[in-house]
Design an enzyme around this catalytic site. Structure first.
Site, PDB file in Angstrom:
ATOM      1  N   LYS A  24      24.008  40.868  25.953  1.00 35.78           N
ATOM      2  CA  LYS A  24      23.959  42.257  25.437  1.00 35.78           C
ATOM      3  C   LYS A  24      23.782  42.244  23.924  1.00 35.78           C
ATOM      4  CE  LYS A  24      27.916  44.584  24.628  1.00 35.78           C
ATOM      5  NZ  LYS A  24      28.042  45.126  23.253  1.00 35.78           N
ATOM      6  N   ASN A  25      24.565  41.433  23.222  1.00 38.01           N
ATOM      7  CA  ASN A  25      24.557  41.484  21.760  1.00 38.01           C
ATOM      8  C   ASN A  25      23.353  40.796  21.143  1.00 38.01           C
ATOM      9  OD1 ASN A  25      26.776  43.047  21.933  1.00 38.01           O
ATOM     10  ND2 ASN A  25      28.237  41.436  21.397  1.00 38.01           N
TER      11      ASN A  25
ATOM     12  N   CYS B 126      35.318  53.687  16.318  1.00 36.53           N
ATOM     13  CA  CYS B 126      35.285  53.624  17.786  1.00 36.53           C
ATOM     14  C   CYS B 126      36.680  53.176  18.206  1.00 36.53           C
ATOM     15  CB  CYS B 126      34.209  52.653  18.255  1.00 36.53           C
ATOM     16  SG  CYS B 126      34.683  50.944  18.061  1.00 36.53           S
TER      17      CYS B 126
ATOM     18  N   ARG C 205      35.333  50.501  11.738  1.00 40.28           N
ATOM     19  CA  ARG C 205      34.020  49.864  11.738  1.00 40.28           C
ATOM     20  C   ARG C 205      33.023  50.449  10.721  1.00 40.28           C
ATOM     21  NH1 ARG C 205      32.479  48.495  17.777  1.00 40.28           N
ATOM     22  NH2 ARG C 205      31.293  46.867  16.739  1.00 40.28           N
TER      23      ARG C 205
ATOM     24  N   ASP D 257      35.510  39.099  21.064  1.00 44.60           N
ATOM     25  CA  ASP D 257      35.052  39.716  22.315  1.00 44.60           C
ATOM     26  C   ASP D 257      35.605  39.018  23.550  1.00 44.60           C
ATOM     27  OD1 ASP D 257      31.689  40.568  21.147  1.00 44.60           O
ATOM     28  OD2 ASP D 257      33.664  41.398  20.745  1.00 44.60           O
TER      29      ASP D 257
ATOM     30  N   ARG E 254      28.722  49.261  30.066  1.00 43.40           N
ATOM     31  CA  ARG E 254      28.027  49.043  28.799  1.00 43.40           C
ATOM     32  C   ARG E 254      27.673  47.578  28.612  1.00 43.40           C
ATOM     33  NH1 ARG E 254      30.539  51.989  23.686  1.00 43.40           N
ATOM     34  NH2 ARG E 254      28.683  50.944  22.927  1.00 43.40           N
TER      35      ARG E 254
HETATM   36  C1  EPZ Z   1      29.215  42.743  16.636  1.00 39.92           C
HETATM   37  O1  EPZ Z   1      29.695  43.974  16.140  1.00 39.92           O
HETATM   38  C2  EPZ Z   1      29.274  42.852  18.151  1.00 39.92           C
HETATM   39  N1  EPZ Z   1      28.400  43.944  18.603  1.00 39.92           N
HETATM   40  C3  EPZ Z   1      30.711  43.119  18.597  1.00 39.92           C
HETATM   41  O2  EPZ Z   1      30.726  43.113  20.032  1.00 39.92           O
HETATM   42  C4  EPZ Z   1      31.590  41.978  18.097  1.00 39.92           C
HETATM   43  O3  EPZ Z   1      32.932  42.262  18.430  1.00 39.92           O
HETATM   44  C5  EPZ Z   1      31.449  41.837  16.569  1.00 39.92           C
HETATM   45  O4  EPZ Z   1      30.059  41.654  16.220  1.00 39.92           O
HETATM   46  C6  EPZ Z   1      32.225  40.649  16.027  1.00 39.92           C
HETATM   47  O5  EPZ Z   1      31.778  39.474  16.628  1.00 39.92           O
HETATM   48  C7  EPZ Z   1      27.064  43.725  18.683  1.00 39.92           C
HETATM   49  O6  EPZ Z   1      26.566  42.652  18.372  1.00 39.92           O
HETATM   50  C8  EPZ Z   1      26.229  44.864  19.169  1.00 39.92           C
HETATM   51  P1  EPZ Z   1      30.895  42.879  12.492  1.00 39.92           P
HETATM   52  P2  EPZ Z   1      29.553  44.307  14.547  1.00 39.92           P
HETATM   53  O7  EPZ Z   1      30.007  43.640  11.570  1.00 39.92           O
HETATM   54  O8  EPZ Z   1      28.279  43.773  14.043  1.00 39.92           O
HETATM   55  C9  EPZ Z   1      34.007  44.763   9.452  1.00 39.92           C
HETATM   56  C10 EPZ Z   1      31.288  43.827  22.180  1.00 39.92           C
HETATM   57  O9  EPZ Z   1      32.373  43.947  22.762  1.00 39.92           O
HETATM   58  N2  EPZ Z   1      32.810  45.327   8.806  1.00 39.92           N
HETATM   59  O10 EPZ Z   1      30.753  41.393  12.576  1.00 39.92           O
HETATM   60  O11 EPZ Z   1      29.846  45.737  14.380  1.00 39.92           O
HETATM   61  C11 EPZ Z   1      34.240  45.362  10.825  1.00 39.92           C
HETATM   62  O12 EPZ Z   1      34.985  46.554  10.728  1.00 39.92           O
HETATM   63  C12 EPZ Z   1      31.145  44.300  20.742  1.00 39.92           C
HETATM   64  O13 EPZ Z   1      30.252  43.322  22.689  1.00 39.92           O
HETATM   65  C13 EPZ Z   1      32.965  45.948   7.562  1.00 39.92           C
HETATM   66  O14 EPZ Z   1      34.060  46.047   7.019  1.00 39.92           O
HETATM   67  O15 EPZ Z   1      30.765  43.459  13.961  1.00 39.92           O
HETATM   68  C14 EPZ Z   1      35.011  44.268  11.524  1.00 39.92           C
HETATM   69  O16 EPZ Z   1      36.364  44.353  11.156  1.00 39.92           O
HETATM   70  C15 EPZ Z   1      32.409  44.927  20.211  1.00 39.92           C
HETATM   71  N3  EPZ Z   1      31.860  46.474   6.965  1.00 39.92           N
HETATM   72  C16 EPZ Z   1      34.415  42.986  10.938  1.00 39.92           C
HETATM   73  O17 EPZ Z   1      33.777  43.365   9.716  1.00 39.92           O
HETATM   74  C17 EPZ Z   1      30.606  46.385   7.519  1.00 39.92           C
HETATM   75  O18 EPZ Z   1      29.627  46.850   6.902  1.00 39.92           O
HETATM   76  C18 EPZ Z   1      33.378  42.311  11.820  1.00 39.92           C
HETATM   77  O19 EPZ Z   1      32.422  43.286  12.159  1.00 39.92           O
HETATM   78  C19 EPZ Z   1      30.482  45.750   8.777  1.00 39.92           C
HETATM   79  C20 EPZ Z   1      31.590  45.221   9.392  1.00 39.92           C
END
Ligand code: EPZ
Length: 427
Positions: free
Chosen positions: A22-23, A123, A128, A312, A404
């Site tokens: 998915k990701n 969410c 996020r 995840d 999803r």
């Molecule tokens: C990706 O989300 C995945 N989604 C998530 O999977 C996964 O949990 C996450 O990476 C971490 O591995 C997809 O790939 C579609 P991040 P993403 O940006 O990109 C903070 C699932 O269950 N952050 O690596 O949104 C954020 O709040 C989903 O399949 C900022 O502060 O994750 C988090 O605490 C859930 N500012 C941390 O970084 C930003 O601009 C990691 O988030 C971006 C993120």
């Protein structure tokens, strides 16, 4: 609303296919915006999030054609073509449904010089933010304005290569920066890039489309901008989180399951931790076979960016550890609110105490079936895993969360002998 009814206690056995990730899919599909030629993706999983991403891309002018899928096929071959971009706006109603919609920002900016994307809002698992995405795009020359809950990013003269150093690791921000940089003038270096395998998959697809990227799979990506990209055909990697999830399901029931198409290489610490917990994972010619040596053993683990133990997989591991012989300590370091499966597992008889970002899971002899509520994608899978081992019947409500991220979940589990069915809530 649909619900899933499970009568637990059956050992799972047999073999099931692992679907496309998915990701990876949610980053590969927006890559089609970077060229006016067709991008064909193979092994695209049938998921609600993939459909949502298709609808969003259609709104931007991308045509999507599904090649003759038979109803019992897992995965699809889909050709996406952004012949002409007809809109550069990703509206709130679609972005709030799926946060990954923000991944159209980088490619829209690179192709059209403009992207108007609703801020995703929080969410269930956390607020996020997307500040890291915006800072990276600004470094590449985009002008960012925030108005009325939308981000308006513009680069009328095009993007130019830059050195981007992420203060913290972000999967999505790395993907947006990567897709913006491939058409920028000059060279871009991304330091402290996320190293999740889905990013390497995206990079390999972009290279197949004519991009020049080095350092793939490392925390330092170097991109030499090119004038244009061409079409390609690319196969989506297998889903490592689905693999880990079904491994937990097999292990908690003491079963023996072959995960066809599973890839050991992309599992990182997931495998190490599961093996520490007593799960036995063997290579087969077609994938991985999962069994359990004898009792489950407790683990102490903290989630971390790849190659660490993935956030995840945290909820699914916790479900498995509820029946371990001893106490596990599971710490969630990535998201601020990703323990919503805990109260539901406790209602099934688990012994879990949460203190701040850590959960102490004391193994119990058995779980009892109960009506439970799914709150987010991975929490729902945690409840299904627990239900498969629990005595009696478990009914998981709000299974739209599951749809999803897990392709035809109940069919896959039925094929392994689980007593599981999908019903509507008023049944
Ligand atoms: C990706 O989300 C995945 N989604 C998530 O999977 C996964 O949990 C996450 O990476 C971490 O591995 C997809 O790939 C579609 P991040 P993403 O940006 O990109 C903070 C699932 O269950 N952050 O690596 O949104 C954020 O709040 C989903 O399949 C900022 O502060 O994750 C988090 O605490 C859930 N500012 C941390 O970084 C930003 O601009 C990691 O988030 C971006 C993120």
């Amino acid at each position: 609303m649909d619900q899933i009814r499970i009568r637990g206690g059956r050992r799972l056995s047999g073999r099931i296919p692992i679907s496309g990730a998915k990701n990876a899919a949610l980053a590969l599909m927006p890559a089609a915006l970077l060229t006016d030629e067709p991008l064909t993706l193979r092994n695209l999983p049938r998921l609600a999030d993939v459909d949502t991403c298709s609808h969003l891309l259609n709104q931007l002018g991308v045509s999507t054609h599904v090649h003759g899928a038979r109803p019992d096929d897992f995965g699809r071959v889909v050709t996406l073509r952004a012949g002409r971009i007809t809109s550069t706006t990703a509206a709130y109603d679609i972005v709030r449904k799926m946060r990954a919609s923000v991944l159209v920002m980088g490619p829209l900016l690179a192709r059209e010089g403009e992207a108007i994307v609703s801020r995703p809002g929080g969410c269930a698992i956390g607020n996020r933010p997307i500040d890291l995405h915006l800072k990276a795009l600004e470094a590449l020359g985009a002008r960012i304005e925030l108005e009325g809950g939308y981000v308006r990013a513009r680069a009328p003269q095009g993007l130019r290569g830059a050195r981007i150093v992420f203060p913290s690791v972000s999967v999505g921000a790395t993907e947006n920066a990567l897709m913006a940089a491939v058409l920028a003038k000059g060279t871009t270096v991304i330091e402290n890039a996320a190293r999740e395998p889905e990013i390497a998959d995206l990079a390999r697809c972009l290279v197949a489309m004519g991009a020049r990227i080095s350092g793939i799979g490392t925390e330092r990506l170097e991109i030499e901008g090119v004038g244009r990209l061409h079409g390609a055909t690319f196969r989506v990697m297998p889903d490592r989180i689905e693999t880990g999830s079904y491994a937990c399901a097999a292990a908690i029931t003491g079963g023996e399951v072959e995960l066809v198409g599973a890839e050991r290489a992309s599992l990182g610490a997931t495998l190490t931790v599961l093996e520490e917990g007593g799960v036995v994972v063997a290579d087969t010619p077609d994938g991985l076979k999962v069994t359990r040596a004898d009792g489950l053993r407790p683990v102490t683990v903290a989630t971390a960016p790849y190659p660490g133990f993935p956030t995840d997989m945290q909820a699914q591991l916790m479900a498995l550890m509820t029946l371990a012989e001893g106490a596990s300590l599971i710490t969630e370091t990535i998201f601020e609110n990703r323990f919503m499966h805990v109260p539901e597992l406790v209602r099934m008889g688990a012994d879990i105490t949460v203190k701040g970002r850590s959960a102490m899971v004391r193994g119990v002899d058995r779980l009892m079936g109960a009506p439970v509520m799914a709150t987010d994608l991975r929490a729902s899978m945690s409840l299904v895993i627990a239900g498969l081992a629990a005595r009696g019947e478990t009914v998981v409500r709000r299974v739209y969360h599951l749809d999803r991220g897990y392709e035809r979940l109940e069919e896959k589990l039925q094929a392994l002998g689980a007593d599981i069915e999908r019903t509507s809530e008023d049944d």
